[in-house]
Design a protein around this motif. Structure first.
Motif, PDB file in Angstrom:
ATOM      1  N   MET A 549       0.810  -1.215   0.000  1.00 55.20           N
ATOM      2  CA  MET A 549       0.000   0.000   0.000  1.00 55.20           C
ATOM      3  C   MET A 549       0.845   1.268   0.000  1.00 55.20           C
ATOM      4  SD  MET A 549      -1.082  -2.617   1.948  1.00 55.20           S
ATOM      5  CE  MET A 549      -0.732  -2.148   3.628  1.00 55.20           C
ATOM      6  N   MET A 550       2.117   1.174   0.363  1.00 54.99           N
ATOM      7  CA  MET A 550       2.955   2.377   0.407  1.00 54.99           C
ATOM      8  C   MET A 550       3.053   3.065  -0.945  1.00 54.99           C
ATOM      9  SD  MET A 550       3.929   2.998   3.501  1.00 54.99           S
ATOM     10  CE  MET A 550       5.384   4.062   3.429  1.00 54.99           C
ATOM     11  N   ILE A 551       2.912   2.311  -2.036  1.00 51.42           N
ATOM     12  CA  ILE A 551       3.036   2.947  -3.349  1.00 51.42           C
ATOM     13  C   ILE A 551       1.806   3.779  -3.700  1.00 51.42           C
ATOM     14  CG2 ILE A 551       4.582   1.136  -4.174  1.00 51.42           C
ATOM     15  CD1 ILE A 551       2.273   0.171  -5.979  1.00 51.42           C
ATOM     16  N   SER A 552       0.768   3.727  -2.844  1.00 50.29           N
ATOM     17  CA  SER A 552      -0.442   4.524  -3.101  1.00 50.29           C
ATOM     18  C   SER A 552      -0.408   5.864  -2.381  1.00 50.29           C
ATOM     19  CB  SER A 552      -1.686   3.751  -2.649  1.00 50.29           C
ATOM     20  OG  SER A 552      -1.761   3.689  -1.226  1.00 50.29           O
ATOM     21  N   LEU A 553       0.704   6.207  -1.725  1.00 54.56           N
ATOM     22  CA  LEU A 553       0.734   7.396  -0.872  1.00 54.56           C
ATOM     23  C   LEU A 553       0.264   8.660  -1.584  1.00 54.56           C
ATOM     24  CD1 LEU A 553       4.020   6.975   1.199  1.00 54.56           C
ATOM     25  CD2 LEU A 553       1.677   7.005   2.065  1.00 54.56           C
ATOM     26  N   LEU A 554       0.721   8.874  -2.810  1.00 53.35           N
ATOM     27  CA  LEU A 554       0.363  10.100  -3.522  1.00 53.35           C
ATOM     28  C   LEU A 554      -1.091  10.107  -3.977  1.00 53.35           C
ATOM     29  CD1 LEU A 554       3.492  10.916  -5.721  1.00 53.35           C
ATOM     30  CD2 LEU A 554       2.624  12.190  -3.767  1.00 53.35           C
TER      31      LEU A 554
END
Length: 578
Positions: A549-554
């Motif tokens: 899920m970290m790649i969804s931050l933006l």
């Protein structure tokens, strides 16, 4: 102007220049017959320059063609031209820069005229799970044989073969073959029965025409006491020789010389298709034994990597393990596979997904997955994973194009259809995401993932009562307590019901004492409660866990309140997102 496949309508079938051939229909650039990795926009730029060879293409014209729905600077165009020149090597100087104006292609180009696609080129085939007859027959082996046949038929680039994930739920005879074919939007259905008699395996295979409902070909295939290789080869050769398929070319698959290793692989493929923590762990055990028997079995290593990768994605399931434990095992298995077979599409695809979601090396991962798609254009999993990577990089229009292509190839996949909605959600198109996910939940009411994503979209759209009701229903589903509590806690906080939101947060802390709960999910709720410092501390912890899920931050609307915080921007930078 593009058609639904992203190919320029006015383009010919191919351009040939020097040692290169640019195939417009397959979207492949080849040098001396070998496919080269090329980004989609770089491909479109090269098509445009070749189609207008010897003519100046202004920067404004190219920007309009390549980014029709976005506003970008000239630096983006310059980077694409630079990438193209590097890719073309000693032929790169054919792309000429006209200072302050634009670019032109200066070189000899031969055009291959388009031809009408044949009827065979539009053929869609679905191989249903083989059925077992008698108590001696291992159902996993029967499912594995159908999976192997899917893999073999998928090698024909002009044939669309529904993936195992699309057909896996047709494991019994309850649905008539023609009905299954219509649901899968297939022209032909392959079905079979397997019976073990002592050491002999007897298989009956038929091909059914979906439109007429008639069986157009059927044969019995026996292994005559030989090993599993002979049986699989015999089935594949007989099916490929059927009148409606004999015009296709089916390359040989890479496999092992150890019959037991291959049988373990087939059984594991059947377990992988079930997509549960338990089935994936069991598949991993089978595959480890398989590659221990034959360390040079590339497909075995690749499938083992897939089990670790899929287990790392199940972060809200009890008995799940954090990505930091599982992804290094997946990376090691991918490395083994590619050391043996560098052009194995399955391994390249899994390696690219790990690059996107764990290593956070987005540019290299994109290059790998583009190459995988050039090797196997019909790989729905690669299109699906590419969409996830593109969403993370905020290239939302391209992401939607990829996920919709994945859906065309695998139209009945619940996960793919849910992620069409998720891609809309990440693009900030919340009302469209709600509509898409509502339809998926209506068709697949037992899918916890569909309900979870629907609840997130309702929350983002400000429909808090509906979101809370959706998460309440999710909590009542078996094994979905964490999903529902994570989602409901955030929706309650946004609705101003702070005491109720804190109760859900307390429940998650209790769960964290019993199983893995990612700091990422806790950070979402603390952020909604206005506890910025606590949310940022948890996101720092999540950097060490490296959940997908970290790649969804933006793109994650839950963290919008942190967008201008320098600490949040630093975390985003750590993930490789800018």
């Amino acid at each position: 102007m593009k058609n639904s496949d992203g190919v320029l309508k006015s383009a010919p079938a191919a351009f040939v220049f020097g040692p290169f051939r640019l195939d417009c229909r397959r979207r492949v650039l080849e040098r001396d017959g070998t496919a080269l990795p090329i980004y989609p926009r770089a491909f479109d730029a090269l098509v445009t320059l070749l189609a207008n060879r010897d003519a100046l293409m202004s920067k404004a014209n190219l920007l309009d063609r390549l980014w029709p729905d976005s506003t970008v600077g000239e630096n983006s165009l310059a980077r694409i031209v630079s990438d193209l020149r590097k890719l073309l090597g000693d032929h790169g100087d054919a792309i000429v820069t006209v200072p302050r104006q634009g670019y032109r292609f200066d070189g000899a180009v031969r055009i291959e005229a388009p031809t009408e696609p044949s009827a065979e080129a539009r053929t869609v085939i679905a191989v249903l799970p083989f059925q077992t007859m008698g108590t001696e027959t291992d159902p996993l082996l029967a499912l594995g044989l159908s999976d192997a046949l899917i893999a073999r038929l998928s090698q024909a680039k002009a044939l669309v073969v529904r993936p195992t994930t699309a057909v896996a739920h047709y494991r019994d005879d309850a649905v008539p073959l023609a009905d299954a074919g219509r649901a899968l939007e297939a022209d032909l259905v392959v079905a079979g029965h397997v019976r073990r008699q002592g050491e002999r395996l007897r298989t009956t295979v038929q091909v059914l025409d979906v439109a007429s409902g008639a069986t157009v070909w059927a044969e019995q295939v026996d292994d005559n006491g030989a090993d599993i290789f002979h049986l699989e080869d015999a089935i594949a050769q007989r099916v490929a020789a059927a009148p409606m398929l004999r015009h296709f070319v089916f390359p040989e698959r890479i496999r092992t010389s150890d019959a037991r290793a291959y049988e373990l692989y087939l059984q594991a493929r059947a377990l992988i298709s079930q997509r549960t923590i338990e089935s994936l762990a069991r598949a991993g055990t089978f595959l480890q034994e398989s590659v221990d028997r034959d360390p040079r079995f590339a497909l075995g290593h690749s499938a083992l990597a897939e089990t670790y990768m899929l287990r790392s994605l199940a972060s809200m399931v009890r008995d799940s393990r954090p990505a930091i434990e599982l992804m290094p095992l997946a990376k090691a298995a991918v490395g083994e596979a590619l050391a043996i077979a560098p052009n194995l599409p399955e391994a390249i695809t899994i390696g690219a997904f790990i690059g996107f979601c764990y290593d956070w090396t987005f540019r290299a991962a994109e290059q790998s997955i583009v190459y995988a798609l050039q090797l196997a254009p019909g790989n729905s999993m690669a299109h699906h994973y590419y969409a996830i990577g593109l969403s993370a990089m905020r290239r939302h229009d391209e992401a939607l194009e990829q996920i919709r292509t994945a859906r065309e190839l695998d139209p009945t996949s619940t996960v793919v259809n849910v992620n069409v909605g998720a891609t809309l959600y990440w693009a900030g198109r919340f009302d469209e995401a709600c509509a898409q996910l509502k339809s998926v939940v209506a068709i697949n009411p037992d899918s916890a993932y569909a309900r979870f994503r629907f609840g997130l979209a309702l929350d983002a759209a400000g429909r808090f009562d509906e979101a809370v009701a959706t998460f309440d229903a999710l909590i009542a589903m078996p094994g979905a307590n964490m999903h529902g509590t994570v989602g409901r806690g955030h929706a309650l906080a946004r609705a101003g019901l702070l005491r109720d939101a804190r109760r859900d947060l307390d429940r998650l802390h209790v769960m964290a004492g019993e199983c893995y709960v990612s700091s990422f999910y806790l950070a979402e709720i603390h952020c909604a409660l206005g506890e910025t410092d606590h949310a940022l501390v948890l996101l720092e912890q999540a950097l060490g866990e490296r959940p997908v899920m970290m790649i969804s931050l933006l793109n994650n609307p839950k963290f919008q309140p942190l967008a201008d915080d320098l600490r949040f921007r630093r975390i985003v930078g750590e993930v490789g997102l800018v």
